[in-house]
Motif scaffolding. Structure first.
Motif, short mmCIF file in Angstrom:
data_model
loop_
_atom_site.label_atom_id
_atom_site.label_comp_id
_atom_site.label_asym_id
_atom_site.label_seq_id
_atom_site.Cartn_x
_atom_site.Cartn_y
_atom_site.Cartn_z
N VAL A 77 4.40 -4.96 -7.01
CA VAL A 77 4.82 -6.14 -6.24
C VAL A 77 6.14 -6.68 -6.81
O VAL A 77 6.99 -7.19 -6.07
N GLU A 78 6.29 -6.55 -8.13
CA GLU A 78 7.50 -7.09 -8.79
C GLU A 78 8.67 -6.11 -8.76
O GLU A 78 9.76 -6.43 -9.24
N CYS A 79 8.46 -4.91 -8.25
CA CYS A 79 9.52 -3.90 -8.26
C CYS A 79 10.65 -4.32 -7.31
O CYS A 79 10.41 -4.72 -6.19
N ARG A 80 11.87 -4.24 -7.78
CA ARG A 80 13.03 -4.58 -6.94
C ARG A 80 14.01 -3.42 -6.97
O ARG A 80 15.00 -3.44 -7.68
N PRO A 81 13.74 -2.37 -6.20
CA PRO A 81 14.63 -1.21 -6.23
C PRO A 81 16.03 -1.57 -5.73
O PRO A 81 16.15 -2.35 -4.78
N PRO A 82 17.07 -1.06 -6.37
CA PRO A 82 18.42 -1.39 -5.93
C PRO A 82 18.70 -0.86 -4.53
O PRO A 82 18.14 0.18 -4.13
N ALA A 83 19.57 -1.54 -3.83
CA ALA A 83 19.90 -1.16 -2.44
C ALA A 83 20.42 0.28 -2.38
O ALA A 83 20.16 1.01 -1.42
N GLU A 84 21.16 0.70 -3.46
CA GLU A 84 21.71 2.07 -3.43
C GLU A 84 20.58 3.11 -3.44
O GLU A 84 20.70 4.16 -2.81
N LEU A 85 19.48 2.81 -4.16
CA LEU A 85 18.36 3.76 -4.19
C LEU A 85 17.71 3.83 -2.81
O LEU A 85 17.41 4.93 -2.31
N ILE A 86 17.52 2.69 -2.19
CA ILE A 86 16.91 2.70 -0.85
C ILE A 86 17.81 3.46 0.13
O ILE A 86 17.34 4.27 0.94
#
Ligand code: NAD
Length: 324
Positions: free
Chosen positions: A277-286
């Motif tokens: 729930v706390e994971c905030r993947p960077p936009a570049e990874l998405i």
């Protein structure tokens, strides 16, 4: 754990739901004692929605979940299903459903379930679901054995069409909205929202494809989809992320689905998924994942009767229905 409201049912459900099919050894053999610990850990950490079916492990998952919930029943929103009893055994007749609920309640060691769902409706004639199964389920609801009713399946247009003719309280869709798929939003989300039908989005890990250990042998995805999933797993690893965390976080951000339903049978997975729930993947990874997924995105596989397929009888199951 954040709670959301499940459509017009008013039920407050944890945004992560506990999918209990792995308790029935659907993915691999599991340790029953560890399964009980996983259920308890989930409840202790705020997961309150549990989904099972007599089909999972051919009754085994319901039996194991029933044992695990003893003394904790009032802390959970409990969902089970009816109509599917084996890989090719379906029976949505009113008589079978009346017996089915009593059998499920006995295995689950309770006298009611919060949600009772017709399981994988695309395997039978839609008319039987509309004319026989849903009216029988509503009768059983009046008896107090179930609080709400829903329908589940892979073929989304059929879910919509059934609900249009015989109103239901919830939809459970699986493998149609995750890092590899988004056609849930083209085919069902708008309808569900407009009618205030609760939406459950299952299989955020694409039934094990978006995990380091990979899918079970029976997974129906094509080799191209399996290969693309492997590259996505590696792309996450390369940036220091676990693919399961990224995949789950992606689904939790869905604007309408109240529950992201993930299959679990170990304390480790419960803890990992709650931490996600706390994971905030960077936009570049998405963005990189979207690029890797694009060539195989929204590839589906045939399930059920051809006449119930989303894209029509005879259409190529490898066909990508929408660009991601
Ligand atoms: P899923 O995408 O949730 O994947 C489950 C698999 O991933 C299992 O092998 C599990 O052990 C593993 N896993 C879970 N967390 C993990 C983590 N953090 N790291 C690595 N592996 C992890 O697929 P699912 O279980 O098929 O779907 C979830 C639930 O949705 C099911 O258990 C069931 O309750 C429901 N469901 C219903 C239908 C239907 O009604 N037709 C269809 C599919 C799923």
């Amino acid at each position: 754990m954040q709670q959301k409201v499940l459509g017009a049912t008013g039920l407050m459900v944890s945004e992560i739901g506990f999918g209990a099919s792995p308790l029935g050894d659907e993915f691999r053999k599991t340790d029953p004692a560890e399964g009980v610990r996983a259920v308890h850990a989930a409840i202790d950490r705020g997961i309150n929605f549990f989904d099972v079916s007599p089909y999972y492990g051919r009754k085994l998952a319901e039996e194991r979940l029933g044992i695990a919930l003893e003394g904790r029943r009032n802390k959970v929103v409990l969902a089970t299903k009816c109509g599917r009893y084996d890989t090719s055994l379906f029976d949505f007749s009113a008589a079978r459903l009346r017996a089915s609920i009593d059998e499920s309640l006995s295995r689950l060691r309770t006298d009611y379930v919060d949600l009772w769902q017709a399981h994988d409706v695309e395997f039978v004639d839609a008319r039987q679901i509309v004319d026989e199964a849903i009216p029988a389920m509503r009768e059983i609801q009046k008896q107090g054995k179930v609080r709400f009713i829903g329908i589940t399946g892979l073929q989304l247009k059929m879910l919509r069409s059934i609900a249009d003719q015989a109103p239901v309280d919830t939809f459970l869709s699986y493998c149609r909205y995750n890092l590899l798929m988004n056609d849930l939003d083209h085919l069902l989300t708008g309808f569900a929202k407009q009618r205030n039908i609760g939406l459950i989005n299952a299989s955020p890990l694409h039934m094990g494809l978006l995990t380091e250990s990979g899918p079970p042998a029976w997974h129906p995805a094509s080799p191209e989809v399996v290969d693309a999933s492997r590259t996505i797993v590696k792309a996450c690893e390369a940036r220091g992320y676990k693919v399961g965390d990224v995949a789950l976080r992606f689904c939790l951000d869905h604007p309408y689905a109240a529950i992201t339903l993930v299959g679990m049978s170990t304390v480790q997975h419960v803890e990992r998924n709650i931490a996600a729930v706390e994971c905030r993947p960077p936009a570049e990874l998405i963005a990189e994942i979207r690029q890797l997924a694009a060539p195989v995105a929204n590839r589906w596989w045939p399930t059920g009767r051809e006449e119930n397929w989303d894209y029509g009888a005879g259409c190529d199951p490898g066909f990508a229905s929408h660009a991601i």
